[in-house]
Design a protein around this motif. Sequence first.
Motif, PDB file in Angstrom:
ATOM      1  N   GLN A 240       0.846  -1.196   0.000  1.00 13.26           N
ATOM      2  CA  GLN A 240       0.000   0.000   0.000  1.00 13.26           C
ATOM      3  C   GLN A 240       0.876   1.239   0.000  1.00 13.26           C
ATOM      4  O   GLN A 240       2.010   1.233   0.488  1.00 13.26           O
ATOM      5  CB  GLN A 240      -0.888   0.051   1.237  1.00 13.26           C
ATOM      6  N   ALA A 242       0.307   5.553   0.858  1.00 11.97           N
ATOM      7  CA  ALA A 242      -0.653   6.498   1.425  1.00 11.97           C
ATOM      8  C   ALA A 242      -0.112   7.915   1.331  1.00 11.97           C
ATOM      9  O   ALA A 242       1.077   8.135   1.084  1.00 11.97           O
ATOM     10  CB  ALA A 242      -0.951   6.142   2.876  1.00 11.97           C
ATOM     11  N   PHE A 274      -9.563   3.999  -4.559  1.00 11.26           N
ATOM     12  CA  PHE A 274      -8.651   4.382  -3.473  1.00 11.26           C
ATOM     13  C   PHE A 274      -9.440   4.737  -2.210  1.00 11.26           C
ATOM     14  O   PHE A 274     -10.551   5.241  -2.262  1.00 11.26           O
ATOM     15  CB  PHE A 274      -7.720   5.524  -3.908  1.00 11.26           C
ATOM     16  N   GLU A 275      -8.827   4.444  -1.072  1.00 17.12           N
ATOM     17  CA  GLU A 275      -9.502   4.572   0.220  1.00 17.12           C
ATOM     18  C   GLU A 275      -9.275   5.953   0.817  1.00 17.12           C
ATOM     19  O   GLU A 275      -8.154   6.457   0.846  1.00 17.12           O
ATOM     20  CB  GLU A 275      -8.971   3.506   1.180  1.00 17.12           C
ATOM     21  N   GLN A 276     -10.346   6.586   1.305  1.00 16.32           N
ATOM     22  CA  GLN A 276     -10.246   7.877   1.976  1.00 16.32           C
ATOM     23  C   GLN A 276     -10.647   7.700   3.442  1.00 16.32           C
ATOM     24  O   GLN A 276     -11.761   7.298   3.738  1.00 16.32           O
ATOM     25  CB  GLN A 276     -11.160   8.916   1.319  1.00 16.32           C
ATOM     26  N   LEU A 277      -9.716   8.040   4.337  1.00 13.93           N
ATOM     27  CA  LEU A 277      -9.970   7.954   5.769  1.00 13.93           C
ATOM     28  C   LEU A 277      -9.988   9.351   6.369  1.00 13.93           C
ATOM     29  O   LEU A 277      -9.165  10.203   6.013  1.00 13.93           O
ATOM     30  CB  LEU A 277      -8.886   7.107   6.450  1.00 13.93           C
ATOM     31  N   VAL A 318      -4.102   4.926  -0.158  1.00 12.56           N
ATOM     32  CA  VAL A 318      -4.896   5.345   1.002  1.00 12.56           C
ATOM     33  C   VAL A 318      -4.678   6.834   1.218  1.00 12.56           C
ATOM     34  O   VAL A 318      -3.546   7.326   1.187  1.00 12.56           O
ATOM     35  CB  VAL A 318      -4.487   4.583   2.274  1.00 12.56           C
ATOM     36  N   SER A 319      -5.769   7.566   1.427  1.00  9.89           N
ATOM     37  CA  SER A 319      -5.717   8.998   1.717  1.00  9.89           C
ATOM     38  C   SER A 319      -6.153   9.242   3.156  1.00  9.89           C
ATOM     39  O   SER A 319      -7.189   8.737   3.590  1.00  9.89           O
ATOM     40  CB  SER A 319      -6.649   9.768   0.766  1.00  9.89           C
ATOM     41  N   TYR A 320      -5.332  10.015   3.915  1.00 11.93           N
ATOM     42  CA  TYR A 320      -5.697  10.433   5.270  1.00 11.93           C
ATOM     43  C   TYR A 320      -5.994  11.928   5.253  1.00 11.93           C
ATOM     44  O   TYR A 320      -5.148  12.727   4.851  1.00 11.93           O
ATOM     45  CB  TYR A 320      -4.549  10.193   6.255  1.00 11.93           C
ATOM     46  N   PRO A 356       0.468   1.352   5.952  1.00  9.57           N
ATOM     47  CA  PRO A 356       0.989   1.331   4.586  1.00  9.57           C
ATOM     48  C   PRO A 356       2.517   1.421   4.575  1.00  9.57           C
ATOM     49  O   PRO A 356       3.126   2.087   5.415  1.00  9.57           O
ATOM     50  CB  PRO A 356       0.343   2.563   3.946  1.00  9.57           C
TER      51      PRO A 356
END
Length: 610
Positions: A240, A242, A274-277, A318-320, A356
């Motif tokens: 991963q 991020a 893509f994942e957004q947290l 992954v996006s924080y 990640p």
Amino acid sequence: MAGLTAAALLALLVTQAVSATPVRVRTPYEVKESHFVPRGWKKLDRAPENHVIDLQIGVKQGNFAALEKQLYEVSDPSHERYGQHLSAEDVRELVKPSDESLSLVHEWLDAHGIAPSAYSSAKDWIKVSLPVDAVERLLDTEYHTYEHADGTRVVRAPRWSLPRNLHGHIDTVQPTTSFFRARANKYDYIDAPVSVSSSYVAPSDETLCKVCNVSSVTPECFETLYGTKGYKVQAAGENQIAFANYLGEHPIRTDLEKFLAKYRPEGISQARDFEQLVLQGGPGDYPLTPGELARSTSKEANLDVQAIAGINWETPIVSYSTGGSPPFDPSKSTPVNTNEPYLDWVNFLLDLDSIPQVISTSYSDDEQTVPRAYAERVCAQFAAVGARGTSLLFASGDDGVGADGACVSNDGTNSTRFLAGFPPSCPYVTAVGATMEFEPEVVAYRPASAGHGAYTSGGGFSNYFPTPRYQRAEVAAYVEGLGDAKYDGLYNASGRAYPDVAAQGLYFAYFWNGTEGVISGTSASTPLLSGIVSLVNDARLAAGRPPLGWLNPWLYSEGYKGLSDVTSGSAHGCGVEGFPAVEGWDPVTGLGTPNFPALVKLAGGRFHGN
């Protein structure tokens, strides 16, 4: 107190006991920390008593020395433990405070009638949510509202105290003295014409010349320039990458879809996948509002996700998006997170069992805006992430050795100094500088023009952190070559020096609000290089090896052989040309720019082509 009934007298005594300052302590209060208010801030009124602060107490970690020792061992390719990264529980055991420290801190809080609202997973951070008047009693201080030149307001106290017996058990308490403002290291010239140096020479390599346009640099140019073209991802299920967002930034999926449709159509599904947290009340996954459009919100976030996906579209992203440091609103008394958001974000990471393998961050501020104790603790948190096997990459800044007109110390002397940046000055992260042009690459630089300041790759020497052992030889050689007369007294020659590496950082093609434009900065270089490091990890994982983890010991001992040295240009700033790029390491472009096939070979991976 004559005339009071017994009940009234008892009520009065209880009230006095609750409001006493301090309620009960073993030893008298003494000042723990003072910090000068940085330039650009002015003090306004006393902070409203009922304004609620999320106060974070950094309890002294139990065995950071052992953590650092093991971090070096698992990150040094010459050590027998190389690649044997620590588990989440291993790290927590090393950094958890001693029973004595926790007991004393809890005793102090109990004496003030305060119950913690949250703990970090290792209990080395304790959070309490309190109104200003209660925090002032707890820390024997006064909070005021401060306003920055850009209109931002925060509540801060330039000095605070603790009972003497706690000084060795608490490292820092925030928000108090820190005026750290995480800013994006991007230069957006959407309203200014593209400026190409008159000395620019197109590449003689026909393939490179065909795909690389200096006024709008695309993923096809990057993959050709750095040698990732043709590489086939092999370990997407194990790998991963991020990136971190602050200040209300959040990547816009429709813009990424347009970008990928034009430049990487085979990877267009990444715009959906893509994942957004969202952390600490940060912004969610939604289209830009009219207000955000007016403020040009998410140009940075869009750049980050597009730079990563353009070079490494097959690896999960992954996006924080972390909330924090909002403008202060004195009309609200509900809890507001006015902490600098790095701490909330990195503590969130350390609470996870899996992180990640590569994380890109494009935000920083002047090191001197951050109290030393706070910078050291945040840096220690980054070390803990590195020990877990994650590569943290930070942008080195866009002002060279310091923005013109702002190179003044914050130590009360107002002396002229080059300005180091934090977090890139932390020795446990990898700082990324910027280049431009192609054959050869040179230091990224765009001179000031009407309405726009100058932009150049940032670099320098920390005033907080000493030169780490992995770069001592390189830094000593550079300082010796520079000579005593060159900028003597303007920088700390014995400090942690950065950047460590570099990549392209001028006129990236990207989409924002449905429209294509160009954007520049080490904010572009960092996600691009992070995407390439993630591909090196992919090659290692496919070969049965662990990820690279903390990069610096490997980069300075072996990885530099897979980098192309940059020897032309300098870190303009502070009214001077700044540090020049030279053969070998320099505080402008570090060890150089990536040669992906060479890095894969050095890392023990296998280049798997289409």
